[in-house]
Design a protein around this motif. Sequence first.
Motif, PDB file in Angstrom:
ATOM      1  N   SER A  88      -4.332  -7.225  -7.505  1.00 28.80           N
ATOM      2  CA  SER A  88      -4.729  -5.868  -7.131  1.00 28.80           C
ATOM      3  C   SER A  88      -6.165  -5.873  -6.626  1.00 28.80           C
ATOM      4  O   SER A  88      -7.045  -6.524  -7.197  1.00 28.80           O
ATOM      5  CB  SER A  88      -4.586  -4.909  -8.320  1.00 28.80           C
ATOM      6  OG  SER A  88      -4.678  -3.570  -7.881  1.00 28.80           O
ATOM      7  N   THR A  89      -6.416  -5.168  -5.535  1.00 26.38           N
ATOM      8  CA  THR A  89      -7.734  -5.105  -4.931  1.00 26.38           C
ATOM      9  C   THR A  89      -7.979  -3.694  -4.417  1.00 26.38           C
ATOM     10  O   THR A  89      -7.046  -2.886  -4.304  1.00 26.38           O
ATOM     11  CB  THR A  89      -7.845  -6.115  -3.770  1.00 26.38           C
ATOM     12  OG1 THR A  89      -9.151  -6.060  -3.189  1.00 26.38           O
ATOM     13  CG2 THR A  89      -6.816  -5.816  -2.695  1.00 26.38           C
ATOM     14  N   GLU A  90      -9.232  -3.385  -4.103  1.00 26.65           N
ATOM     15  CA  GLU A  90      -9.526  -2.100  -3.477  1.00 26.65           C
ATOM     16  C   GLU A  90      -8.943  -2.078  -2.077  1.00 26.65           C
ATOM     17  O   GLU A  90      -8.662  -3.120  -1.486  1.00 26.65           O
ATOM     18  CB  GLU A  90     -11.041  -1.884  -3.417  1.00 26.65           C
ATOM     19  CG  GLU A  90     -11.771  -2.910  -2.588  1.00 26.65           C
ATOM     20  CD  GLU A  90     -13.267  -2.742  -2.607  1.00 26.65           C
ATOM     21  OE1 GLU A  90     -13.960  -3.397  -1.785  1.00 26.65           O
ATOM     22  OE2 GLU A  90     -13.770  -1.974  -3.443  1.00 26.65           O
ATOM     23  N   ASN A  91      -8.768  -0.884  -1.536  1.00 29.76           N
ATOM     24  CA  ASN A  91      -8.142  -0.746  -0.223  1.00 29.76           C
ATOM     25  C   ASN A  91      -9.066  -1.269   0.883  1.00 29.76           C
ATOM     26  O   ASN A  91     -10.106  -0.681   1.172  1.00 29.76           O
ATOM     27  CB  ASN A  91      -7.784   0.721   0.037  1.00 29.76           C
ATOM     28  CG  ASN A  91      -7.153   0.915   1.406  1.00 29.76           C
ATOM     29  OD1 ASN A  91      -7.669   1.648   2.235  1.00 29.76           O
ATOM     30  ND2 ASN A  91      -6.043   0.252   1.654  1.00 29.76           N
ATOM     31  N   ARG A  92      -8.663  -2.395   1.462  1.00 27.99           N
ATOM     32  CA  ARG A  92      -9.444  -2.985   2.555  1.00 27.99           C
ATOM     33  C   ARG A  92      -8.560  -3.372   3.736  1.00 27.99           C
ATOM     34  O   ARG A  92      -9.002  -4.076   4.635  1.00 27.99           O
ATOM     35  CB  ARG A  92     -10.227  -4.200   2.054  1.00 27.99           C
ATOM     36  CG  ARG A  92     -11.321  -3.837   1.068  1.00 27.99           C
ATOM     37  CD  ARG A  92     -12.090  -5.034   0.566  1.00 27.99           C
ATOM     38  NE  ARG A  92     -12.688  -5.814   1.651  1.00 27.99           N
ATOM     39  CZ  ARG A  92     -13.375  -6.943   1.454  1.00 27.99           C
ATOM     40  NH1 ARG A  92     -13.543  -7.404   0.229  1.00 27.99           N
ATOM     41  NH2 ARG A  92     -13.897  -7.595   2.474  1.00 27.99           N
TER      42      ARG A  92
ATOM     43  N   ASP B  32      -2.937  -3.257  -2.307  1.00 29.18           N
ATOM     44  CA  ASP B  32      -4.119  -2.949  -1.504  1.00 29.18           C
ATOM     45  C   ASP B  32      -4.641  -1.543  -1.817  1.00 29.18           C
ATOM     46  O   ASP B  32      -4.698  -0.669  -0.955  1.00 29.18           O
ATOM     47  CB  ASP B  32      -3.765  -3.080  -0.015  1.00 29.18           C
ATOM     48  CG  ASP B  32      -4.959  -2.880   0.902  1.00 29.18           C
ATOM     49  OD1 ASP B  32      -6.085  -3.213   0.493  1.00 29.18           O
ATOM     50  OD2 ASP B  32      -4.752  -2.386   2.032  1.00 29.18           O
ATOM     51  N   GLY B  33      -5.027  -1.321  -3.077  1.00 27.63           N
ATOM     52  CA  GLY B  33      -5.610  -0.044  -3.470  1.00 27.63           C
ATOM     53  C   GLY B  33      -4.653   1.129  -3.383  1.00 27.63           C
ATOM     54  O   GLY B  33      -5.066   2.247  -3.027  1.00 27.63           O
ATOM     55  N   SER B  34      -3.391   0.917  -3.712  1.00 21.72           N
ATOM     56  CA  SER B  34      -2.407   2.008  -3.657  1.00 21.72           C
ATOM     57  C   SER B  34      -2.810   3.150  -4.590  1.00 21.72           C
ATOM     58  O   SER B  34      -3.356   2.925  -5.674  1.00 21.72           O
ATOM     59  CB  SER B  34      -1.022   1.496  -4.061  1.00 21.72           C
ATOM     60  OG  SER B  34      -0.550   0.535  -3.144  1.00 21.72           O
ATOM     61  N   THR B  35      -2.503   4.376  -4.156  1.00 19.46           N
ATOM     62  CA  THR B  35      -2.784   5.554  -4.972  1.00 19.46           C
ATOM     63  C   THR B  35      -1.516   6.159  -5.561  1.00 19.46           C
ATOM     64  O   THR B  35      -1.578   7.179  -6.247  1.00 19.46           O
ATOM     65  CB  THR B  35      -3.508   6.627  -4.134  1.00 19.46           C
ATOM     66  OG1 THR B  35      -2.706   6.963  -2.990  1.00 19.46           O
ATOM     67  CG2 THR B  35      -4.863   6.114  -3.652  1.00 19.46           C
TER      68      THR B  35
ATOM     69  N   TYR C  40       0.853  -1.191   0.000  1.00 19.23           N
ATOM     70  CA  TYR C  40       0.000   0.000   0.000  1.00 19.23           C
ATOM     71  C   TYR C  40       0.887   1.239   0.000  1.00 19.23           C
ATOM     72  O   TYR C  40       1.615   1.499   0.960  1.00 19.23           O
ATOM     73  CB  TYR C  40      -0.940   0.026   1.202  1.00 19.23           C
ATOM     74  CG  TYR C  40      -1.775   1.288   1.253  1.00 19.23           C
ATOM     75  CD1 TYR C  40      -2.801   1.493   0.331  1.00 19.23           C
ATOM     76  CD2 TYR C  40      -1.515   2.288   2.197  1.00 19.23           C
ATOM     77  CE1 TYR C  40      -3.555   2.661   0.350  1.00 19.23           C
ATOM     78  CE2 TYR C  40      -2.259   3.452   2.224  1.00 19.23           C
ATOM     79  CZ  TYR C  40      -3.279   3.635   1.295  1.00 19.23           C
ATOM     80  OH  TYR C  40      -4.014   4.804   1.313  1.00 19.23           O
TER      81      TYR C  40
END
Length: 236
Positions: free
Chosen positions: A60-64, A37-40, A9
């Motif tokens: 890759s997944t949304e930040n959870r 983990d949903g890195s920006t 992340y």
Amino acid sequence: MISIIVPVYNAQAYIDPCIESVLSQSFQDLELILINDGSTDDSLNKCRRWETDPRVRVISTENRGVSHARNLGLQQATGSWILFLDSDDYLLEGCLERLMAMVSPDTRLVIGSYTDDTQEAVKPLHQSVSADSVRIMTLDPINHRLMPDFYAVKPLSLCACWGRLYRGDVIRENDVRFHEELRLSEDTLFNLDYLACIDHAVVTDLPVVYYRQNPVSVTKAFNPKQLFNRFRFFEI
């Protein structure tokens, strides 16, 4: 033989050395599972560049949160052994080969040590894992000895999941997972759940991980929700 799970992340400044430290190990029978983990930031792109190595898989997944990311890694891991590594840390040279040399047919857990940057960056302190802490946690009733003094003792053998080898079949057969509702102490609960399933561990002072003291880590910045996490941890 070893599945290495790395939740990622916003780790663009650290992820390349982390990955390189895994792939350059003298022990080569491994798979590296990177969970974005949903890195920006540019973390995902940096991870993708390493997929040319057939041992590397990127999910890759949304930040959870880190627990969800690690659980995703456990779902994908095929190794006989599981090792967790944080994306801002890295493995020390040759450590996997030396850890595997300590494994016997009865071994279900190998707990290594670490070095860090709290003192001199050029000569990190070697932080030993105490074999006594493992004895205390496994032989005494948890409710009578561990809980009253938990934060006074803080044994590394329970407070971290990185730098050690877990048996993959123990995790799969007993469905050992991280508690995703927690953002703190999830490592400890995972270790307690795992220790309840085994009867033989190896504890060594061999440094496995270089642990960075990251000032933006979730454990460094106070948030009132941390208190609720602590209460929920003790409830569980």
